[in-house]
Design a protein around this motif. Sequence first.
Motif, PDB file in Angstrom:
ATOM      1  N   ARG A 180    -107.515 -46.846  29.909  1.00 24.25           N
ATOM      2  CA  ARG A 180    -107.108 -45.624  30.418  1.00 24.25           C
ATOM      3  C   ARG A 180    -106.766 -45.708  31.907  1.00 24.25           C
ATOM      4  O   ARG A 180    -105.679 -45.275  32.261  1.00 24.25           O
ATOM      5  CB  ARG A 180    -108.177 -44.397  30.355  1.00 24.25           C
ATOM      6  CG  ARG A 180    -108.129 -43.057  30.857  1.00 24.25           C
ATOM      7  CD  ARG A 180    -106.754 -42.618  30.377  1.00 24.25           C
ATOM      8  NE  ARG A 180    -106.630 -40.949  31.032  1.00 24.25           N
ATOM      9  CZ  ARG A 180    -105.563 -40.077  30.512  1.00 24.25           C
ATOM     10  NH1 ARG A 180    -104.725 -40.686  29.874  1.00 24.25           N
ATOM     11  NH2 ARG A 180    -105.488 -38.997  31.008  1.00 24.25           N
ATOM     12  N   TYR A 181    -107.512 -46.323  32.588  1.00 21.40           N
ATOM     13  CA  TYR A 181    -107.184 -46.462  34.113  1.00 21.40           C
ATOM     14  C   TYR A 181    -106.526 -47.532  34.736  1.00 21.40           C
ATOM     15  O   TYR A 181    -105.688 -47.259  35.623  1.00 21.40           O
ATOM     16  CB  TYR A 181    -108.900 -45.909  34.780  1.00 21.40           C
ATOM     17  CG  TYR A 181    -109.391 -44.751  34.497  1.00 21.40           C
ATOM     18  CD1 TYR A 181    -108.768 -43.496  34.794  1.00 21.40           C
ATOM     19  CD2 TYR A 181    -110.615 -44.832  33.658  1.00 21.40           C
ATOM     20  CE1 TYR A 181    -109.329 -42.397  34.284  1.00 21.40           C
ATOM     21  CE2 TYR A 181    -111.087 -43.516  33.327  1.00 21.40           C
ATOM     22  CZ  TYR A 181    -110.374 -42.232  33.505  1.00 21.40           C
ATOM     23  OH  TYR A 181    -110.955 -41.135  33.099  1.00 21.40           O
ATOM     24  N   PHE A 185    -101.375 -39.309  39.593  1.00 23.45           N
ATOM     25  CA  PHE A 185    -102.138 -40.111  38.437  1.00 23.45           C
ATOM     26  C   PHE A 185    -101.272 -39.772  37.211  1.00 23.45           C
ATOM     27  O   PHE A 185    -101.931 -40.293  36.155  1.00 23.45           O
ATOM     28  CB  PHE A 185    -103.661 -39.870  38.565  1.00 23.45           C
ATOM     29  CG  PHE A 185    -104.420 -39.852  39.755  1.00 23.45           C
ATOM     30  CD1 PHE A 185    -104.525 -41.204  40.175  1.00 23.45           C
ATOM     31  CD2 PHE A 185    -104.768 -38.815  40.378  1.00 23.45           C
ATOM     32  CE1 PHE A 185    -105.168 -41.319  41.441  1.00 23.45           C
ATOM     33  CE2 PHE A 185    -105.683 -38.837  41.446  1.00 23.45           C
ATOM     34  CZ  PHE A 185    -105.853 -40.319  42.012  1.00 23.45           C
ATOM     35  N   HIS A 226    -112.326 -47.298  29.544  1.00 20.99           N
ATOM     36  CA  HIS A 226    -111.942 -47.057  30.931  1.00 20.99           C
ATOM     37  C   HIS A 226    -110.889 -47.983  31.383  1.00 20.99           C
ATOM     38  O   HIS A 226    -110.023 -47.409  31.851  1.00 20.99           O
ATOM     39  CB  HIS A 226    -113.270 -47.518  31.746  1.00 20.99           C
ATOM     40  CG  HIS A 226    -113.096 -47.694  33.074  1.00 20.99           C
ATOM     41  ND1 HIS A 226    -113.027 -46.739  34.050  1.00 20.99           N
ATOM     42  CD2 HIS A 226    -112.443 -48.764  33.785  1.00 20.99           C
ATOM     43  CE1 HIS A 226    -112.759 -47.207  35.158  1.00 20.99           C
ATOM     44  NE2 HIS A 226    -112.295 -48.453  35.439  1.00 20.99           N
ATOM     45  N   SER A 260    -114.987 -38.887  35.601  1.00 21.33           N
ATOM     46  CA  SER A 260    -113.818 -39.628  36.365  1.00 21.33           C
ATOM     47  C   SER A 260    -112.386 -38.803  35.900  1.00 21.33           C
ATOM     48  O   SER A 260    -111.508 -38.447  36.860  1.00 21.33           O
ATOM     49  CB  SER A 260    -113.543 -40.829  35.687  1.00 21.33           C
ATOM     50  OG  SER A 260    -114.777 -41.621  35.803  1.00 21.33           O
ATOM     51  N   GLU A 261    -112.112 -38.267  34.770  1.00 22.20           N
ATOM     52  CA  GLU A 261    -111.059 -37.788  34.292  1.00 22.20           C
ATOM     53  C   GLU A 261    -110.796 -36.383  34.993  1.00 22.20           C
ATOM     54  O   GLU A 261    -109.701 -36.039  35.759  1.00 22.20           O
ATOM     55  CB  GLU A 261    -110.836 -37.460  32.710  1.00 22.20           C
ATOM     56  CG  GLU A 261    -109.909 -36.884  32.127  1.00 22.20           C
ATOM     57  CD  GLU A 261    -108.913 -38.073  32.196  1.00 22.20           C
ATOM     58  OE1 GLU A 261    -107.626 -37.862  32.076  1.00 22.20           O
ATOM     59  OE2 GLU A 261    -109.256 -39.488  32.394  1.00 22.20           O
ATOM     60  N   LEU A 294    -110.057 -36.817  38.693  1.00 23.63           N
ATOM     61  CA  LEU A 294    -108.565 -37.096  38.980  1.00 23.63           C
ATOM     62  C   LEU A 294    -107.618 -35.975  38.701  1.00 23.63           C
ATOM     63  O   LEU A 294    -106.244 -36.098  38.920  1.00 23.63           O
ATOM     64  CB  LEU A 294    -108.066 -38.266  38.130  1.00 23.63           C
ATOM     65  CG  LEU A 294    -108.948 -39.556  38.484  1.00 23.63           C
ATOM     66  CD1 LEU A 294    -108.281 -40.692  37.584  1.00 23.63           C
ATOM     67  CD2 LEU A 294    -108.709 -40.115  39.681  1.00 23.63           C
TER      68      LEU A 294
END
Length: 735
Positions: A164-165, A579, A161, A132-133, A136
């Motif tokens: 962080r997100y 982001f 998660h 995911s990181e 992004l």
Amino acid sequence: MATINFYLDKPDKKGLSPIHLRINCNGNQVKLATGQKIKSKNFNKTKQRATGTSYETREINHYLNFLNERADEILHHSNKKVFDKNEVKTLLNEHIENYKENNNVNLVKEQISLYGKPITFVDLFAGAGGFSEGFLQAEHNNKFYDFIVANDINENCELTHVVRYNHQLGLDAKFLTQDITEPDFLDNLLEKIDGKTIDVVCGGPPCQSFSLAGKRKKFDKKDDLFSHYLEVIKVLQPKYFVMENVKGILTKEGGKIKELIINEINSIIDINEIPLLITFIKKNKTESNSFIYDCLIKKVELEKLLEKDKDSGREEYINFIDNRFRKITPKIADYKTSKTDVNINTIRHGFKLLSRTKQWDKLKRDIIREKDYCNIYSDDFADAFTDFLTEISPEKIISRIETSFKSLKIPETFKKDCNDIITALKIYATSFDESIDILKSSCNTSQKKELNSILEKIRLYKIEKPFVANASNYGVPQNRERVLFIGCRKDQKFISEIPSTVSENEKVTIFEALYDLDFIGNNQEAHRYELVDISKQYNGTAKKMASLLKKRSIDGKPISKGGKSYSEWSKNGRLIERFQPKTKPFYVKNSEALEAGEKYFDLLNNHKTSNQSKTVIKRLDVILKNGSYKDAQFELDKCGLTSNKRNYNVLKPDEQSPTVMTIPDDYIHYNTPRALTVREMARLQSFDDSFVFQGKRSTGGNNRKTEVPQYTLVGNAVPPLLARAVASEILKNIK
């Protein structure tokens, strides 16, 4: 010794009194405004904390405890022993401002496209979020990624998660905490996706989940995860999917597992093209192959059913074969034999077992879960459980049915009918590709040519072979080899490899990654950065060490202008502008602490060393000075410092680290006889410093089976810079 306390100032017009922090030390006094206000009646002057049980009270007290801990750390546990008043004020004000600025977090409910075209992705077996990181961090020609859903089975993965997100980056990416093998997993995943089209799926089913069909297995919780991963692919039908695994998967079972994976991927079909294949089968059906061809049609039709309808479809398939057997039973056995013969009964009951696949699968999952909970392995119980779970597998049931047919005295006239039933059962238990092989075996040359043409259209994904990627080729200071299976949908450009971003002599070194964190000693925790003076710390080798530092682009390529060192990239962050964090990083102990607002806003997170005994430190020092565990054996024996530990990896500052695993004690810091901190291991994995690993720092014993602490989150992750390279290549090619 300094004293730290809190007191109230005069109330304002609203009757709220500011809370101040006061430090007394050797006749000197430091006062700071905390930024918090409270009614005097709600403040206990003796305990110096707010009273009551409300959310606001818990939040204020957590904040005051936080400040007390940080003040105590600076004054009593810092490497520096003498501070002036202004230094103490400055250091504490950093924490106060950090906390005040970020404590009120507004979650973004919808990701609005500000520019460019978003490419949606889902991250399965997400763990900490390495894939995911990296996704992004990627963009190309105004294309970027829109994070929709992540999934893992562990609550600390979800917590990491969410912080962080959702909190820190303000995204509305969902998280599904559920075992992918659960019957309602796909339904719940689709609910989270909420009707969106998914362009890319990424994930790495654990290597233990790969087994040859029909082979005797251990039957642990990780069995069959791969097939469930592909079930998600079949339903979502993304343009690309990426499956990551250890290099050993290529040689497992003599390479047969690799072939199985490729065959299973090639067996994913475009349901829109199914009528083309069914028409071909019907056109070539004859009286002699009628039954088998009807079974092939039913098998192909199963592929287009939704997951919720497949169980009834499988039951219908088995009932179709059972009806065939019922018709020929009077012709191969008299009435008495048909009711009492063990072989006839085995065949008849085998059909019943196969028609109840859904129920047996549920039972299998429950048994495996209980078996795992009770640690049933390497004991006298294990074989019995394995035998039973093997017996209820479709492959074993079909094998017993086949043996029973062979044991019957079947008249020659009906042997073909019985063989056809066995073939039909094998079609039921095989992959799409294996079923097609059965179809091909009855085709002539021209029919095979036509069939191959149809298969070109019907196969949904293109893949020839997996790609071995070494993370160090993508700016990661770690020699971590991983296998990538990249499935490319037939309407997309084929991707067979991920181009390296750095050459062999441009790779990022361990020193570049860690040198600026080397200000911490044994059993210490740092919550802010401290200056590392290379000239003082390395004395005679300072020039050599400083020469290792290079200005680089985000992906590790050395550049002369506009670049940053690896450590600067880690501190500043690698996420694309869209982001950028909405709040500063923070840590919470668990989900309950997040709900209660008990957040720790620090300038540096996850940088804590273990409390190692003097004996362990001496052992590590001997190994470090000798350069390797093997070379140190003689001196360790001589000093009485031997260990049962199989290996220690001494990090070399001018090289890349070996593969980062989940046990910190496996590694010895290149400059100090100690294990690595979570933050240092995260740097070796290429995680930004703003990525905070939540929950417990470590765990041991049986807890390792169920808990995923910080070290495990780091060690099991896909390096974000490797994921970024994969994501960038997809963006360059996706239509």
